[in-house]
Write a protein that holds these residues in place. Structure first.
Motif, mmCIF file in Angstrom:
data_model
loop_
_atom_site.group_PDB
_atom_site.id
_atom_site.type_symbol
_atom_site.label_atom_id
_atom_site.label_comp_id
_atom_site.label_asym_id
_atom_site.label_seq_id
_atom_site.Cartn_x
_atom_site.Cartn_y
_atom_site.Cartn_z
ATOM 1 N N PHE A 75 20.108 9.775 23.916
ATOM 2 C CA PHE A 75 19.000 9.517 24.820
ATOM 3 C C PHE A 75 18.273 8.224 24.463
ATOM 4 N N PHE A 76 17.923 7.485 25.506
ATOM 5 C CA PHE A 76 17.028 6.346 25.357
ATOM 6 C C PHE A 76 15.700 6.774 25.964
ATOM 7 N N LEU A 77 14.629 6.751 25.163
ATOM 8 C CA LEU A 77 13.348 7.310 25.560
ATOM 9 C C LEU A 77 12.304 6.244 25.839
ATOM 10 N N GLY A 78 11.427 6.557 26.783
ATOM 11 C CA GLY A 78 10.195 5.812 26.984
ATOM 12 C C GLY A 78 9.034 6.770 26.837
ATOM 13 N N VAL A 79 7.986 6.358 26.137
ATOM 14 C CA VAL A 79 6.803 7.203 25.938
ATOM 15 C C VAL A 79 5.564 6.388 26.287
ATOM 16 N N ALA A 80 4.748 6.923 27.190
ATOM 17 C CA ALA A 80 3.492 6.267 27.569
ATOM 18 C C ALA A 80 2.331 7.198 27.275
ATOM 19 N N GLY B 245 15.366 4.886 20.515
ATOM 20 C CA GLY B 245 16.801 4.975 20.752
ATOM 21 C C GLY B 245 17.386 3.583 20.879
ATOM 22 N N THR B 246 18.693 3.533 20.886
ATOM 23 C CA THR B 246 19.393 2.262 21.011
ATOM 24 C C THR B 246 20.025 2.180 22.386
ATOM 25 N N PRO B 247 19.546 1.268 23.246
ATOM 26 C CA PRO B 247 20.077 1.182 24.604
ATOM 27 C C PRO B 247 21.445 0.526 24.644
ATOM 28 N N THR B 248 22.440 1.261 24.177
ATOM 29 C CA THR B 248 23.806 0.772 24.123
ATOM 30 C C THR B 248 24.741 1.924 24.443
ATOM 31 N N PHE B 249 25.963 1.607 24.825
ATOM 32 C CA PHE B 249 26.947 2.644 25.110
ATOM 33 C C PHE B 249 27.908 2.860 23.946
ATOM 34 N N ASN B 250 27.666 2.199 22.815
ATOM 35 C CA ASN B 250 28.482 2.434 21.636
ATOM 36 C C ASN B 250 28.306 3.870 21.147
ATOM 37 N N VAL B 251 29.340 4.432 20.568
ATOM 38 C CA VAL B 251 29.313 5.858 20.217
ATOM 39 C C VAL B 251 28.543 6.146 18.931
ATOM 40 N N ASN B 252 28.249 5.140 18.133
ATOM 41 C CA ASN B 252 27.573 5.373 16.851
ATOM 42 C C ASN B 252 26.056 5.336 16.995
ATOM 43 N N ARG B 253 25.546 6.039 18.016
ATOM 44 C CA ARG B 253 24.103 6.114 18.238
ATOM 45 C C ARG B 253 23.532 7.334 17.520
ATOM 46 N N ILE C 147 16.768 8.403 29.542
ATOM 47 C CA ILE C 147 18.058 8.108 30.160
ATOM 48 C C ILE C 147 19.128 8.620 29.213
ATOM 49 N N LYS C 148 20.058 9.411 29.749
ATOM 50 C CA LYS C 148 21.176 9.886 28.923
ATOM 51 C C LYS C 148 22.289 8.850 28.982
ATOM 52 N N LEU C 149 22.699 8.370 27.815
ATOM 53 C CA LEU C 149 23.588 7.210 27.728
ATOM 54 C C LEU C 149 25.077 7.558 27.715
ATOM 55 N N SER C 150 25.413 8.833 27.562
ATOM 56 C CA SER C 150 26.803 9.197 27.300
ATOM 57 C C SER C 150 27.649 9.440 28.543
ATOM 58 N N GLY C 151 27.038 9.522 29.719
ATOM 59 C CA GLY C 151 27.813 9.793 30.936
ATOM 60 C C GLY C 151 28.685 8.613 31.339
#
Length: 264
Positions: A30-35, A18-26, A91-95
């Motif tokens: 969601f910004f994901l982490g996977v371990a 995902g792109t950790p930004t608040f721009n709408v063109n995502r 993390i949900k980025l749109s809130g």
């Protein structure tokens, strides 16, 4: 740590999507982490089991758009048979409230960086990445240890992303020591008779088998977090992963927001 025991070496591979930004063109909100965690002694077995399906022998890495729907079905079938633990954080980025808290924290933390360390400011991407990677790895270690109940050494490999040069030592050395101390203190509080050790963090800068494995698994999982209108979207990857007891999914949006609010 029990002086009579030699801790088993564990491998943790971490990647983000995902792109950790608040721009709408995502592509996704969601910004994901996977371990992915496994015993070092199981690594050869894991590589052989997923070599063909993960394209480990290919000239180019197999990930994202290069993974066909047919390949997704093959991955669905092979993952439950691998001796691995998968932890997903998001993390949900749109809130709007979350965005405002992060922006305020960005201004505050950058003021502190300039005042006390005289270093360049961090962008939103670095801040969000820090929270997603730390929570994902912390939970991976704690959850695995609670099941194994033995002394373990965790070698952590994080897929390479841009880190300010002024913060490189913090990420590679200080974070590993801090992580080790926090978790061992937690275990002491619960009177667990085992501890962990965490050497300095490693970065997956080059194309390696480990990097390809975490790339494929992260790309596979990400399909459950895309816009539902995206033709790559499918709920199956997430459902398949969470059908296995050792795997977990954590939405850390509110936890991150609440932590920052209390911190400031």
């Amino acid at each position: 740590m029990n002086s009579n025991s030699i801790p088993k070496e564990m491998i943790i591979l971490f990647d983000e999507h995902g792109t950790p930004t608040f721009n709408v063109n995502r592509e996704t909100d969601f910004f994901l982490g996977v371990a992915v965690t496994y015993k070092f002694s199981d690594e050869k077995h894991i590589i052989e089991k997923c070599r063909r399906v993960f394209g480990l022998q290919n000239k180019k890495p197999l990930k994202n758009n290069l993974i066909s729907n047919n390949r997704i079905n093959e991955i669905l079938n092979i993952l439950p048979n691998l001796p691995i633990q998968i932890i997903i954080t998001s993390i949900k980025l749109s809130g709007i409230e979350f965005q405002n808290v992060i922006k305020l924290f960005k201004d505050y933390s950058n003021l502190m960086r300039e005042k006390f360390r005289n270093v360049r400011e961090r962008g939103l991407n670095h801040i969000l990445r820090t929270f997603i990677v730390e929570e994902c790895i912390f939970y991976s270690i704690v959850d695995y240890c609670e099941k194994s109940q033995e002394d373990l050494l965790f070698s952590i490999f994080i897929d390479d992303w841009s880190i300010p040069k002024s913060d490189l030592y913090i990420y590679t050395n200080f974070y590993s020591r801090s992580l080790e101390t926090r978790i061992n203190n937690l275990f002491d509080e619960f009177n667990f008779n085992f501890q962990i050790s965490v050497p300095p963090i490693n970065y997956l800068k080059n194309d390696t088998v480990r990097k390809r494995i975490i790339d494929v698994i992260t790309s596979f999982i990400s399909r459950s977090f895309l816009d539902i209108k995206n033709n790559k979207y499918s709920s199956l990857p997430k459902e398949k992963i969470l059908n296995i007891d050792s795997n977990k999914y954590l939405d850390i949006t509110d936890k991150t927001k609440n932590f920052i609010t209390k911190f400031m």
